[in-house]
Design an enzyme around this catalytic site. Structure first.
Site, short mmCIF file in Angstrom:
data_model
loop_
_atom_site.label_atom_id
_atom_site.label_comp_id
_atom_site.label_asym_id
_atom_site.label_seq_id
_atom_site.Cartn_x
_atom_site.Cartn_y
_atom_site.Cartn_z
N LYS A 1 0.55 -1.03 -0.27
CA LYS A 1 -0.48 0.11 0.38
C LYS A 1 0.53 1.53 -0.09
CE LYS A 1 -3.98 1.39 2.20
NZ LYS A 1 -4.47 2.59 0.61
N GLY B 1 6.00 0.53 5.71
CA GLY B 1 7.57 0.48 5.43
C GLY B 1 7.29 0.19 3.90
N CYS B 2 5.86 -0.15 3.04
CA CYS B 2 6.41 0.28 1.51
C CYS B 2 7.08 2.25 1.22
CB CYS B 2 4.80 0.38 1.37
SG CYS B 2 3.47 -0.85 1.25
N THR B 3 6.70 2.69 2.61
CA THR B 3 7.21 4.52 2.25
C THR B 3 8.85 3.88 2.28
OG1 THR B 3 5.17 5.49 2.79
CG2 THR B 3 7.91 6.61 2.78
N ALA C 1 10.55 2.20 -0.86
CA ALA C 1 10.13 3.30 -1.75
C ALA C 1 11.56 4.09 -1.64
CB ALA C 1 8.90 3.76 -2.30
#
Length: 158
Positions: free
Chosen positions: A41, A46-48, A51
């Site tokens: 998401k 974690g995704c930030t 990325a």
């Protein structure tokens, strides 16, 4: 539930919409090394972190001619906001119906505090210049993952 695509197999083809509205087609990237990573998401911790780590490695990846692509079920608007907020310098692809994640095996059963749901399993696929999967990272742990990917890219690029 689909099995994971494994190293040595042909990478499943796709055409998906990117955060800027353009279409990204795997067939058009033949001749380039592709790093395709699936994340759950936009704009979550974690995704930030993942990325931004890839963003910071982009200049190194470019040296090897790598095309870096992030994929999640979020829509184009969400991807655009995420991209702008963190100055992401690579396309984020929309896989709203998670069909691509299913083809690669990244759409999995997840168990969170005893509640079973379906969702993206953080994973990365390294695709060679011929469109074959060279390396698969399943259940990715974000810390240091970008460095591992870069290491494999360097090996693949020879």
């Amino acid at each position: 539930m689909a099995d994971w695509v494994e190293a040595g197999e042909k990478a499943p083809a796709f055409t998906l919409t990117a955060d800027d509205g353009s279409k990204v087609k795997l067939a058009d990237l033949k001749g380039s090394i592709v790093v395709l990573y699936f994340y759950p998401k936009d704009d979550t911790p974690g995704c930030t972190k993942e990325a931004c780590a890839f963003r910071d490695q982009k200049s190194e990846l470019v040296k090897y001619g790598v095309k870096l692509l992030g994929v999640s079920p979020d829509d184009k608007e969400s991807h655009g906001k995420f991209r702008d907020k963190y100055q992401l310098n690579f396309p984020l692809l929309v896989d709203k119906d998670h069909k691509l994640a299913e083809k690669y095996g990244a759409w999995r059963e997840k168990n969170m505090y005893g509640k079973v749901t379906m969702g993206i399993q953080r994973s990365t696929f390294l695709i060679d210049t011929e469109g074959k999967v060279a390396k698969v990272w399943k259940r990715v742990s974000v810390d240091g993952h970008d460095a591992k990917v870069l290491e494999e890219v360097a090996k693949l690029a020879g």
